[in-house]
Enzyme design. Sequence first.
Site, PDB file in Angstrom:
ATOM      1  N   GLY A   1     -12.341  43.171 -72.070  1.00  0.00           N
ATOM      2  CA  GLY A   1     -11.171  42.426 -72.517  1.00  0.00           C
ATOM      3  C   GLY A   1     -11.512  41.423 -73.605  1.00  0.00           C
TER       4      GLY A   1
ATOM      5  CD  GLU B   1     -11.105  42.790 -65.099  1.00  0.00           C
ATOM      6  OE1 GLU B   1     -11.491  43.977 -65.108  1.00  0.00           O
ATOM      7  OE2 GLU B   1     -11.854  41.830 -64.886  1.00  0.00           O
TER       8      GLU B   1
ATOM      9  CB  CYS C   1     -16.655  46.684 -65.826  1.00  0.00           C
ATOM     10  SG  CYS C   1     -16.648  44.921 -65.419  1.00  0.00           S
TER      11      CYS C   1
ATOM     12  CB  CYS D   1     -12.032  41.120 -68.522  1.00  0.00           C
ATOM     13  SG  CYS D   1     -11.863  42.876 -68.927  1.00  0.00           S
TER      14      CYS D   1
ATOM     15  CG  HIS E   1      -8.606  46.130 -73.056  1.00  0.00           C
ATOM     16  ND1 HIS E   1      -8.867  45.235 -72.051  1.00  0.00           N
ATOM     17  CD2 HIS E   1      -9.641  46.999 -73.077  1.00  0.00           C
ATOM     18  CE1 HIS E   1     -10.034  45.539 -71.492  1.00  0.00           C
ATOM     19  NE2 HIS E   1     -10.512  46.615 -72.090  1.00  0.00           N
TER      20      HIS E   1
END
Length: 278
Positions: free
Chosen positions: A223, A211, A71, A220, A162
């Site tokens: 992301g 998420e 993360c 994110c 992703h």
Amino acid sequence: MKFTKMHGLGNDYVYVNAFDETVADPAAMAVAVSRPHFGVGADGLVLIGPSAEADFAMRMFNADGSEGEMCGNAVRCIGKYVHDRGLTRKTEVRLSTLGGIKTLQLRLKDGSVDQVTVDMGEPAFSPASLPVEWPGERIVNQPLTIDGQTHHITCVSMGNPHAVIFVDDPKAIDVHGIGRQIENHPLFPRRTNVEFVRVRRRDLLEMRVWERGSGETLACGTGAAASLVAAVLNGLADRSAVVQLTGGDLQVTWDSSDNHVYQTGPASFVFDGVWLGD
């Protein structure tokens, strides 16, 4: 259990110093502390502990108790935590994650960490690396039809999976409905994060994110990195851009010299507390 609430652009987690605290069942604890009203309220739980191969190690658990590989926002918060709480005086910190070792450059202001640049590593594209059940070497702008609606996905791994979709207006998208369907689609055996991205300029992207394991969040980091990489793969953006998320902006660069993605943004303390249990 002592804990600290932190956020990176509104992507908030409950952080626990695992040098001092023992969490017997972090998956169950993540569910408990993440609940609004009945818990602390967060996108998940992050444990900061020792590492045999880096300065520190991170384990992160989503709000549903599932363990995530990486993360970006949590990594930046850990950089601020370990420096400002006196666990290190280094301004370059190596952090072990399930998505690999990440290097953090801490930028100080008045002695405290103000911004953190994270070397997110190299993006991966092969279906096996994500993983995703799809033929070929890359999934770039490929159609995925769900309930009669076709979405064009570009798949990128930043240590976690992703699926990036380019749209005219992220604010007009049913992020909850579409995001949940794609996250749990059979194509993704370990589920996936889903980004909805508008290219405003070649150096400016706008993004909303669903998420995996937490639902829609305000930001994110992985992301944002995946969205820039996907935009470059589709010829829509330059290799460095500001990514505007609901919670704020990140500067993201996909460096052509080493193929690594670098991300710079803030990290913030919210409060300290003690979890007493049910």
